[in-house]
Design an enzyme around this catalytic site. Sequence first.
Site, mmCIF file in Angstrom:
data_model
loop_
_atom_site.group_PDB
_atom_site.id
_atom_site.type_symbol
_atom_site.label_atom_id
_atom_site.label_comp_id
_atom_site.label_asym_id
_atom_site.label_seq_id
_atom_site.Cartn_x
_atom_site.Cartn_y
_atom_site.Cartn_z
ATOM 1 C CB SER A 116 -10.392 51.138 -3.759
ATOM 2 O OG SER A 116 -9.604 50.165 -3.125
ATOM 3 C CG ASP A 170 -3.151 50.329 -6.949
ATOM 4 O OD1 ASP A 170 -2.849 50.063 -5.771
ATOM 5 O OD2 ASP A 170 -4.303 50.617 -7.299
ATOM 6 C CG HIS A 201 -5.076 52.216 -4.181
ATOM 7 N ND1 HIS A 201 -5.629 51.387 -5.133
ATOM 8 C CD2 HIS A 201 -5.995 52.305 -3.181
ATOM 9 C CE1 HIS A 201 -6.820 50.977 -4.728
ATOM 10 N NE2 HIS A 201 -7.072 51.539 -3.548
#
Length: 223
Positions: A116, A170, A201
């Site tokens: 991320s 996601d 995610h």
Amino acid sequence: MAEYLDAMEIETAKNPSASVVWLHGLGADGNDFAPIVPALKLPKAAIRFVFPHAPVQPVTINGGMRMRAWYDITDGAIRREDEGGVRASQKLIEALIAREKERGTAANRLVLAGFSQGGAIALHTGLRHPERIAGVMALSTYLPIAEKFAAEAASANREAPIFMAHGSYDPVIPLARATQSRGLLQSLGYTVEWREYPMPHSVCPEEVADIGAWLGKMLGLRA
């Protein structure tokens, strides 16, 4: 003396000659990915995994709450990237790369990885690093400050392998944003190994297996 980020470190054997600097996501810390090391099932080798803790700072999208973050994130119709924050984190990670070289890891035996926000910093920093590294692993992420990338990318890492993986579902970083970054990198001649998984995610077991295989290949490990 340079100041370094606090970090969780795991050495798989004495006198490591390879390093993986792995950056966590927003609101997490360096302990987040430490448990993944044995799950990678890498061949026996001396590797130092460095899981740094991002600085604590206010994050706009979370109401200004202070948390560990590599850069600020805003919300709204106009998304403003925190270029200053990205570049500040780049300097912090460059210091860790320099320390790994001082501790005996050649640049071409170092992988820069992240999830991320951490993956965004890994891409931003690794592909600008002036000395060839082993590769960049970018999980559930995108390339930040993309409009300036072509002018700032380091020629030394034009051929550095890139592993990008993303979840089809996601909701935090849409798949389309990741594929846009992949397309930009490929248009500039980078080799991107792409993986897509039916997940949100997060990280899934199949991805962990693929990460282990890729890392083993990048670091020249033999089963």
